[in-house]
Design an enzyme around this catalytic site. Sequence first.
Site, PDB file in Angstrom:
ATOM      1  N   ASP A  12      90.011-129.337  52.384  1.00  0.00           N
ATOM      2  CA  ASP A  12      88.749-129.965  52.812  1.00  0.00           C
ATOM      3  C   ASP A  12      88.924-131.468  52.595  1.00  0.00           C
ATOM      4  OD1 ASP A  12      85.994-130.271  53.558  1.00  0.00           O
ATOM      5  OD2 ASP A  12      85.481-130.491  51.447  1.00  0.00           O
ATOM      6  N   SER A  13      87.930-132.237  53.025  1.00  0.00           N
ATOM      7  CA  SER A  13      87.985-133.670  52.800  1.00  0.00           C
ATOM      8  C   SER A  13      87.711-134.027  51.330  1.00  0.00           C
ATOM      9  CB  SER A  13      86.950-134.365  53.682  1.00  0.00           C
ATOM     10  OG  SER A  13      85.663-133.861  53.398  1.00  0.00           O
ATOM     11  N   TYR A  44      84.912-137.123  56.464  1.00  0.00           N
ATOM     12  CA  TYR A  44      85.494-136.932  57.795  1.00  0.00           C
ATOM     13  C   TYR A  44      84.422-136.999  58.891  1.00  0.00           C
ATOM     14  CZ  TYR A  44      89.979-135.065  56.018  1.00  0.00           C
ATOM     15  OH  TYR A  44      91.199-134.889  55.428  1.00  0.00           O
ATOM     16  N   GLY A  45      83.219-136.592  58.509  1.00  0.00           N
ATOM     17  CA  GLY A  45      82.172-136.332  59.499  1.00  0.00           C
ATOM     18  C   GLY A  45      81.696-137.523  60.307  1.00  0.00           C
ATOM     19  N   CYS A  75      86.637-126.755  55.937  1.00  0.00           N
ATOM     20  CA  CYS A  75      85.927-127.954  56.379  1.00  0.00           C
ATOM     21  C   CYS A  75      85.451-127.688  57.807  1.00  0.00           C
ATOM     22  CB  CYS A  75      86.903-129.129  56.338  1.00  0.00           C
ATOM     23  SG  CYS A  75      86.257-130.632  57.078  1.00  0.00           S
ATOM     24  N   GLU A 154      79.389-135.242  46.791  1.00  0.00           N
ATOM     25  CA  GLU A 154      80.567-135.810  46.117  1.00  0.00           C
ATOM     26  C   GLU A 154      80.142-136.490  44.807  1.00  0.00           C
ATOM     27  OE1 GLU A 154      83.997-135.975  46.873  1.00  0.00           O
ATOM     28  OE2 GLU A 154      83.667-134.553  48.498  1.00  0.00           O
ATOM     29  N   CYS A 188      78.446-127.307  56.915  1.00  0.00           N
ATOM     30  CA  CYS A 188      79.371-128.244  56.257  1.00  0.00           C
ATOM     31  C   CYS A 188      79.600-127.643  54.883  1.00  0.00           C
ATOM     32  CB  CYS A 188      78.741-129.630  56.140  1.00  0.00           C
ATOM     33  SG  CYS A 188      79.693-130.755  55.089  1.00  0.00           S
ATOM     34  N   THR A 189      80.851-127.558  54.474  1.00  0.00           N
ATOM     35  CA  THR A 189      81.132-126.858  53.213  1.00  0.00           C
ATOM     36  C   THR A 189      80.629-127.628  51.983  1.00  0.00           C
ATOM     37  OG1 THR A 189      83.374-127.781  53.277  1.00  0.00           O
ATOM     38  CG2 THR A 189      83.076-125.523  54.081  1.00  0.00           C
ATOM     39  N   HIS A 190      80.259-128.895  52.167  1.00  0.00           N
ATOM     40  CA  HIS A 190      79.641-129.630  51.056  1.00  0.00           C
ATOM     41  C   HIS A 190      78.194-129.165  50.811  1.00  0.00           C
ATOM     42  CE1 HIS A 190      82.949-132.523  51.403  1.00  0.00           C
ATOM     43  NE2 HIS A 190      82.529-133.110  50.305  1.00  0.00           N
TER      44      HIS A 190
HETATM   45  N1  DGL Z   1      83.069-130.534  54.029  1.00  0.00           N
HETATM   46  C1  DGL Z   1      83.407-130.933  55.335  1.00  0.00           C
HETATM   47  C2  DGL Z   1      82.726-130.147  56.401  1.00  0.00           C
HETATM   48  O1  DGL Z   1      82.566-128.962  56.193  1.00  0.00           O
HETATM   49  C3  DGL Z   1      83.583-132.401  55.615  1.00  0.00           C
HETATM   50  C4  DGL Z   1      82.513-133.335  55.212  1.00  0.00           C
HETATM   51  C5  DGL Z   1      82.949-134.763  55.445  1.00  0.00           C
HETATM   52  O2  DGL Z   1      84.014-135.119  54.943  1.00  0.00           O
HETATM   53  O3  DGL Z   1      82.237-135.490  56.143  1.00  0.00           O
HETATM   54  O4  DGL Z   1      82.404-130.623  57.450  1.00  0.00           O
END
Ligand code: DGL
Length: 275
Positions: A12-13, A44-45, A75, A154, A188-190
């Site tokens: 993941d990021s 990343y988003g 991710c 984060e 989003c996994t976050h």
């Molecule tokens: N956790 C990631 C996702 O599921 C990326 C979030 C990010 O880095 O913007 O999209």
Amino acid sequence: MTNTSQPIGIFDSGVGGLTVFKEIRRALPEEDILYLGDTARVPYGIRSPETVRKYALANANFLVKQNVKLLIIACNTASAIAMSALHAMYDMPIIDVVRPGARSAAAVTKRRRVGIIGTEATIRSRAYEQELERIDSSIVVYQQSCPLFVPLAEEGWCEREDPIATMIANRYLAPLKETGIDTLVLGCTHYPILKDVIQHVVGHNIVLVDSAEEIARETVVVLERSGLRRRDTRQGSETFFVTDIPTRFQETGSRFLGHELNNVHLVDIIAERSS
Ligand code: DGL
């Protein structure tokens, strides 16, 4: 030749993929797991598809060099944008997070109104919309990007009592509540790190879909089917890699997983890629 004793690779990021890691660990306690958080390049988003694809390939390349037998793209942004590039590049089982999330949402929704929240890149890619359309074209999809959720997660500002997290969640989610959705995909996994805040804001009549459990189920099936599941009973090892100083990853990750993350290594995946 791939064999059962090789590790599973997850990337993941940042800390977000730990929400997937947790379920994989629960479902497959005997497996060794390598986790890569590309903390030097998070988020990343907000980036272009070309950049996300480049990062995803660098991450996969690093894990493949560590001899993983299966790759999990934990991710949504990388899954939505780089899935086909990764499939074209590597001849190994690769599991993404978008399809399992869409599948779970389609199974849960009763009113056939599904909300999707994710990064700007994921929402722009329309990956969930297309997947849901494929599963059941009568489902109406409402989408909303929530770019500030990733830095909040984060940073570890994710308690229900946190006024800043609640205020931001309200701003993003109030319009979605008006649409009559009964299901909301945490695309989003976050975001599962902020689950309590999100649930509190949308109310308990809306079911939150976190695809992690479905991903873990799919991983078990894929390992079984390809003859790659470990057969011995042992406690598998956990190794974490990050691309920038490990302190924050360690703190937020330990809090989220409920145990100390000791085995965290700083790596330079860009140098790896060119070597
Ligand atoms: N956790 C990631 C996702 O599921 C990326 C979030 C990010 O880095 O913007 O999209």
